[in-house]
Every structure is written in C-alpha cells, then in structure tokens.
Design an enzyme around this catalytic site. Structure first.
Site, mmCIF file in Angstrom:
data_model
loop_
_atom_site.group_PDB
_atom_site.id
_atom_site.type_symbol
_atom_site.label_atom_id
_atom_site.label_comp_id
_atom_site.label_asym_id
_atom_site.label_seq_id
_atom_site.Cartn_x
_atom_site.Cartn_y
_atom_site.Cartn_z
ATOM 1 C CB THR A 1 -0.896 -0.004 1.258
ATOM 2 O OG1 THR A 1 -1.548 1.245 1.379
ATOM 3 C CG2 THR A 1 -0.080 -0.232 2.524
ATOM 4 C CG ASP A 2 -1.158 4.999 -0.932
ATOM 5 O OD1 ASP A 2 -1.690 4.383 0.013
ATOM 6 O OD2 ASP A 2 -1.769 5.877 -1.601
ATOM 7 C CD GLU A 3 -3.393 3.538 4.507
ATOM 8 O OE1 GLU A 3 -3.158 3.419 5.720
ATOM 9 O OE2 GLU A 3 -4.535 3.557 4.040
ATOM 10 C CE1 TYR B 1 -3.437 -2.606 5.644
ATOM 11 C CE2 TYR B 1 -3.297 -0.268 5.120
ATOM 12 C CZ TYR B 1 -3.356 -1.590 4.711
ATOM 13 O OH TYR B 1 -3.324 -1.886 3.365
ATOM 14 C CE LYS C 1 0.060 -4.557 2.944
ATOM 15 N NZ LYS C 1 -0.306 -5.901 2.378
HETATM 16 P P1 NAD Z 1 -9.664 -7.306 1.918
HETATM 17 O O1 NAD Z 1 -9.712 -7.046 3.390
HETATM 18 O O2 NAD Z 1 -10.854 -7.040 1.085
HETATM 19 O O3 NAD Z 1 -9.275 -8.839 1.669
HETATM 20 C C1 NAD Z 1 -8.280 -9.482 2.395
HETATM 21 C C2 NAD Z 1 -8.413 -10.988 2.150
HETATM 22 O O4 NAD Z 1 -7.382 -11.650 2.904
HETATM 23 C C3 NAD Z 1 -9.740 -11.572 2.605
HETATM 24 O O5 NAD Z 1 -10.257 -12.441 1.636
HETATM 25 C C4 NAD Z 1 -9.383 -12.334 3.868
HETATM 26 O O6 NAD Z 1 -10.221 -13.461 4.110
HETATM 27 C C5 NAD Z 1 -7.947 -12.753 3.591
HETATM 28 N N1 NAD Z 1 -7.191 -12.972 4.826
HETATM 29 C C6 NAD Z 1 -7.087 -12.127 5.884
HETATM 30 N N2 NAD Z 1 -6.340 -12.698 6.848
HETATM 31 C C7 NAD Z 1 -5.943 -13.902 6.375
HETATM 32 C C8 NAD Z 1 -5.134 -14.936 6.916
HETATM 33 N N3 NAD Z 1 -4.606 -14.841 8.133
HETATM 34 N N4 NAD Z 1 -4.912 -16.023 6.165
HETATM 35 C C9 NAD Z 1 -5.471 -16.140 4.912
HETATM 36 N N5 NAD Z 1 -6.246 -15.187 4.369
HETATM 37 C C10 NAD Z 1 -6.484 -14.082 5.092
HETATM 38 O O7 NAD Z 1 -8.403 -6.519 1.413
HETATM 39 P P2 NAD Z 1 -8.167 -5.733 0.033
HETATM 40 O O8 NAD Z 1 -8.673 -4.367 0.170
HETATM 41 O O9 NAD Z 1 -8.610 -6.586 -1.078
HETATM 42 O O10 NAD Z 1 -6.566 -5.650 0.033
HETATM 43 C C11 NAD Z 1 -5.787 -6.729 -0.499
HETATM 44 C C12 NAD Z 1 -4.318 -6.387 -0.365
HETATM 45 O O11 NAD Z 1 -4.048 -5.182 -1.080
HETATM 46 C C13 NAD Z 1 -3.857 -6.125 1.064
HETATM 47 O O12 NAD Z 1 -2.572 -6.674 1.208
HETATM 48 C C14 NAD Z 1 -3.852 -4.624 1.192
HETATM 49 O O13 NAD Z 1 -2.905 -4.213 2.150
HETATM 50 C C15 NAD Z 1 -3.458 -4.218 -0.213
HETATM 51 N N6 NAD Z 1 -3.936 -2.897 -0.654
HETATM 52 C C16 NAD Z 1 -5.257 -2.549 -0.530
HETATM 53 C C17 NAD Z 1 -5.690 -1.322 -1.029
HETATM 54 C C18 NAD Z 1 -7.137 -0.905 -0.953
HETATM 55 O O14 NAD Z 1 -7.456 0.236 -1.299
HETATM 56 N N7 NAD Z 1 -8.065 -1.751 -0.550
HETATM 57 C C19 NAD Z 1 -4.773 -0.436 -1.613
HETATM 58 C C20 NAD Z 1 -3.427 -0.826 -1.704
HETATM 59 C C21 NAD Z 1 -3.029 -2.061 -1.228
HETATM 60 O O1 DAU Z 2 -4.162 4.030 0.458
HETATM 61 C C1 DAU Z 2 -4.378 2.656 0.348
HETATM 62 C C2 DAU Z 2 -5.223 2.184 1.511
HETATM 63 O O2 DAU Z 2 -6.525 2.691 1.292
HETATM 64 C C3 DAU Z 2 -5.247 0.663 1.667
HETATM 65 O O3 DAU Z 2 -3.953 0.212 1.973
HETATM 66 C C4 DAU Z 2 -6.214 0.252 2.769
HETATM 67 O O4 DAU Z 2 -6.294 -1.161 2.834
HETATM 68 C C5 DAU Z 2 -7.561 0.830 2.447
HETATM 69 O O5 DAU Z 2 -8.461 0.524 3.504
HETATM 70 C C6 DAU Z 2 -7.485 2.350 2.248
HETATM 71 O O6 DAU Z 2 -7.209 3.026 3.496
HETATM 72 P P1 DAU Z 2 -7.986 4.380 3.902
HETATM 73 O O7 DAU Z 2 -7.915 4.505 5.372
HETATM 74 O O8 DAU Z 2 -7.549 5.525 3.077
HETATM 75 O O9 DAU Z 2 -9.485 3.966 3.412
HETATM 76 P P2 DAU Z 2 -10.923 4.169 4.079
HETATM 77 O O10 DAU Z 2 -11.922 3.779 3.050
HETATM 78 O O11 DAU Z 2 -11.020 3.540 5.426
HETATM 79 O O12 DAU Z 2 -10.989 5.747 4.283
HETATM 80 C C7 DAU Z 2 -10.865 6.641 3.203
HETATM 81 C C8 DAU Z 2 -10.940 8.052 3.754
HETATM 82 O O13 DAU Z 2 -12.287 8.268 4.242
HETATM 83 C C9 DAU Z 2 -10.034 8.307 4.939
HETATM 84 O O14 DAU Z 2 -9.573 9.651 4.910
HETATM 85 C C10 DAU Z 2 -10.935 8.113 6.147
HETATM 86 C C11 DAU Z 2 -12.282 8.602 5.640
HETATM 87 N N1 DAU Z 2 -13.454 7.934 6.253
HETATM 88 C C12 DAU Z 2 -13.505 6.579 6.234
HETATM 89 C C13 DAU Z 2 -14.567 5.918 6.816
HETATM 90 C C14 DAU Z 2 -14.622 4.405 6.822
HETATM 91 C C15 DAU Z 2 -14.472 8.688 6.796
HETATM 92 O O15 DAU Z 2 -14.440 9.945 6.796
HETATM 93 N N2 DAU Z 2 -15.525 8.037 7.373
HETATM 94 C C16 DAU Z 2 -15.617 6.684 7.426
HETATM 95 O O16 DAU Z 2 -16.598 6.155 7.979
#
Ligand code: NAD
Ligand code: DAU
Length: 351
Positions: free
Chosen positions: A132-134, A157, A161
């Site tokens: 992730t970019d975080e 988180y 990562k």
């Molecule tokens: P998600 O939470 O939707 O899915 C995560 C999956 O991992 C689920 O299917 C869950 O069952 C599985 N999992 C969790 N713990 C596990 C364990 N101990 N063993 C086996 N499986 C397990 O997540 P996502 O949003 O699809 O993110 C996927 C990946 O991409 C992550 O590594 C996340 O850090 C990264 N990522 C997410 C975003 C985003 O915006 N969502 C952005 C950049 C990177």
């Molecule tokens: O940047 C990549 C990341 O983006 C991924 O690595 C993470 O897995 C993914 O969850 C996401 O993280 P964020 O914290 O940015 O996403 P989230 O959807 O939780 O929140 C987006 C923005 O919205 C953030 O500034 C927090 C705000 N927010 C979020 C929720 C859930 C609110 O204001 N209210 C809310 O209820």
C-alpha cells in the site's frame, strides 16, 4: 508457459479481481486461491469462475506456518502473489495484534515456505508482494509518493504493511529470493467490503442512514479503479524487474468531502430522488486517531517502464460501482448481517 500461482487473499476485494483476471486470461496457469475467509473474504466474489479447470480454492490461515509448508509441499507452486492481509485502518486501531499476526507473521511464514520449497533454486520463481501507499506516511499540500520516498508508517495497519514489505526485501537481500513489490493507492469498485468509505456510504445512502465523515472531511486520497490495479499486477508479475518496487495510483486525488458530495449526487440520480436528498445525511463525527492527511502516488515509473496507465475516469468508475452495489443487493445484505452489525455499532456509536 505453464505456471502454478498461489494467490493469497483471493476471496477479498482486490484479490478476487486478480484471481478472475488470471484465471480467465491465462488458461494454462493453475491458480490456487488461498484464503482464510475472514469477515472480508467471500467466495461469492468468485462465483463466475469457481468451476473453471485452472482454478482451485484452499482454505488456510497464513499465520499457520506448518500449513503453509504443507501447501508448498503438496502443490508445484512456482509463483506467489500475496494479497492476504488485514486491510482496514480503523480495525487496526482497535486490534493492532491481528494486523501483526496476519500481515507480518503471515507474510514471513509464506516467505519461509517458498524459500524452503524452492530449495534456494530460484530459477523461474517469483514472490510478488502487494502493498500500500500508506507505508510512505502522510503528505502535506504538495508532493507525491515516489518509490524512493522513505517509509514513515503512522497507523498500526501501515506499520504492519511496512514491516511486511521490509521482510520481503530482507529475504531478497539475505537469501536471494526473487521478489517484486507494488504499493498502490486507494482502490474502489465492485466487491469492496462496506467498511471502507465508498461502499459504506453507498450502503448508508441506500438505507437512509447517516454518512459519518471523520474530522473536517478535508483528507485527500488518490482513487484507483480496482480492475486497473489488477491489470497493473498482471503487468508487474510478468514484466516487472526482480527486486524492484512499483507505485500504482490513479492520478486522481479527491478530498473526502468533495468525493462524498459527488457520490451523493450520483446516488440521488440512480435512486430517482430529488438532488440534495443524500447530502442531508452527511454527519461530521470524531476524527480517526492519527488520521493521515493526504496520500498521492506518482506512478510514472510503472507508466514509463511497463506502459501502464489507469483506464477509467473516476466519475465513470464511481457510477459503475454504485450500479454494482445497487444490483447486488443480496451480496450486500449477506455481508452486512451478523458480525457487521456489532462492528458498525462499536465504530459509529455516536451516530
Ligand atoms: P480485503 O480485506 O478485502 O481482503 C483481504 C483478504 O485476505 C480476505 O479475503 C481475507 O479473508 C484474507 N485474509 C485475511 N487474513 C488472512 C489470513 N490470516 N490467512 C489467509 N487469508 C487471510 O483486502 P483488500 O482491500 O482486497 O486488500 C488486499 C491487499 O491489497 C492487502 O494486502 C492490502 O494491504 C493491499 N492494498 C489494498 C488497497 C485498498 O485500497 N483496498 C490499496 C493498496 C493495497
Ligand atoms: O491508500 C491505500 C489504503 O486505502 C489501503 O492500503 C487500505 O487497505 C484501504 O483501507 C485504504 O485506506 P484508507 O484509510 O484511506 O481507506 P478508508 O476507506 O477507510 O478511508 C478513506 C478516507 O475516508 C479516509 O480519509 C478516512 C475517511 N473515512 C472513512 C470511513 C470508513 C471517513 O471519513 N468516514 C468513514 O466512515
């Protein structure tokens, strides 16, 4: 060329799009989807491809080291695309240890299992770690995250990562494990669990519930269509340079409040209600502790080296995303019943 690819977290949001793309595009590859089916994992996400001959599902926990070794013994795995993770920042604030276990210990278990199974003969092997970019921390008003930006994780988180990324690099440096890492910005699209901003707000508007905006709503994220992330992973998997990091982003920054207002307008249209109706649900609540101000990715390297760029304009992607949630009511009802209700009450107890 035939391959056997272990994709972890394939039942989750991004993982399911990656699994679908690989299963459909590469019939000669065997795709093993390893997932523990936590609250975020859902095999409904993969109904359309579950009977394909090149797809199998393995239910397993990456925290279980013996199980990871067993899987590498039982299958001729030559590549890993590792997405399994605890992924929600708010949950990491309540339960940091879950994030350390899955994101750090789980990743190290996979690295060990791959290293052992491949017996230090790494020809044609690859461990691709999805991050992730975080990990880069929080930006001020200007600037972009580059691949060279120093790590500065600020939530449990992102710390977990960042730690997993560094273990992946350490295994390359110490043992010569062939690795590649990508760091992506915020994804959106179909099948995202409705704890994250966009699907949470779509679901709440649909149910006429308050839209909980943290703090002043002036936090900025860079949004990318999930299928564009999956395409970038495909490119990097096949053509990325070993040992390299690639940033993936949408060149698409939005302050939360502006994004939510755009979403409200689209929802009013789709639900055939007067403009302004959804906006009345906006409710400002207590800020997320340690809330990162701004993320923005510079994806120039990926664009110049591998020719990737996002395919979809944000307004179009948002509209498609809303359509998906509105026409997949059963999916939404299934994932928001049971434990989700407890999570919701605890997380948003003040509204
Ligand atoms: P998600 O939470 O939707 O899915 C995560 C999956 O991992 C689920 O299917 C869950 O069952 C599985 N999992 C969790 N713990 C596990 C364990 N101990 N063993 C086996 N499986 C397990 O997540 P996502 O949003 O699809 O993110 C996927 C990946 O991409 C992550 O590594 C996340 O850090 C990264 N990522 C997410 C975003 C985003 O915006 N969502 C952005 C950049 C990177
Ligand atoms: O940047 C990549 C990341 O983006 C991924 O690595 C993470 O897995 C993914 O969850 C996401 O993280 P964020 O914290 O940015 O996403 P989230 O959807 O939780 O929140 C987006 C923005 O919205 C953030 O500034 C927090 C705000 N927010 C979020 C929720 C859930 C609110 O204001 N209210 C809310 O209820």
């Amino acid at each position: 060329m035939k391959k056997t690819i272990l994709i972890t977290g394939g039942a989750g949001f991004i993982g399911s799009h990656v699994v679908r793309l690989f299963v459909n595009k590469y019939p000669d590859y065997q795709i093993l989807n390893l997932d523990n089916l936590t609250y975020a994992g859902n095999l409904e996400n993969l109904k359309d491809i579950e009977n394909k001959p090149n797809y199998s599902f393995i239910k397993a926990d990456i925290v279980d080291a013996d199980k990871m070794n067993e899987i590498f013994t039982n299958y001729p795995i030559d590549s890993v695309i590792h997405l399994a993770a605890e992924s929600h920042v708010d949950r990491s604030i309540s339960n940091p240890l879950d994030f350390i276990m899955t994101n750090v210990v789980g990743t190290v278990n996979l690295l060990n299992a791959a290293k052992t199974a491949w017996k230090d003969n790494f020809n044609d092997k690859l461990f691709y770690h999805v991050s992730t970019d975080e990990v880069y921390g929080s930006l001020g008003e200007t600037g972009l995250f580059l691949e060279t930006t120093p790590y500065d994780p600020r939530s449990p988180y992102s710390a977990s990562k960042a730690s997993s990324d560094q273990f992946v690099r350490a295994y390359e440096n110490t043992y010569g494990l062939p690795i590649v890492i990508s760091n992506c910005s915020n994804n959106y699209g179909a099948n995202q669990f409705p704890e994250k901003l966009i699907p949470l707000f779509i679901n709440n508007i649909k149910n006429k519930k308050p839209l909980p905006i943290y703090g002043d709503g002036k936090y900025t994220r860079d949004w990318l269509w999930v299928e564009d992330h999956a395409k970038a992973i495909d490119l990097i998997f096949h053509r990325g340079k070993l040992g390299e990091t690639y940033n993936i982003g949408g060149f698409n920054e939005w302050q939360n409040i502006d994004l939510i207002k755009a979403l409200c307008k689209l929802m009013d249209d789709k639900l055939n209600q007067p403009q302004g109706t959804s906006e009345t649900l906006i409710t400002y609540i207590k800020d997320r502790p340690g809330h990162d101000k701004r993320y923005a990715i510079d994806a120039t390297k990926l664009n110049q080296e591998l020719g990737w760029s996002p395919s979809l304009q944000f307004e179009e992607g948002l509209s498609k995303t809303i359509d998906w949630y509105l026409s997949n009511e059963e999916w939404l009802n299934n994932v928001t019943s049971g434990n989700y209700q407890n999570y919701y009450i605890t997380q948003y107890e003040t509204i």
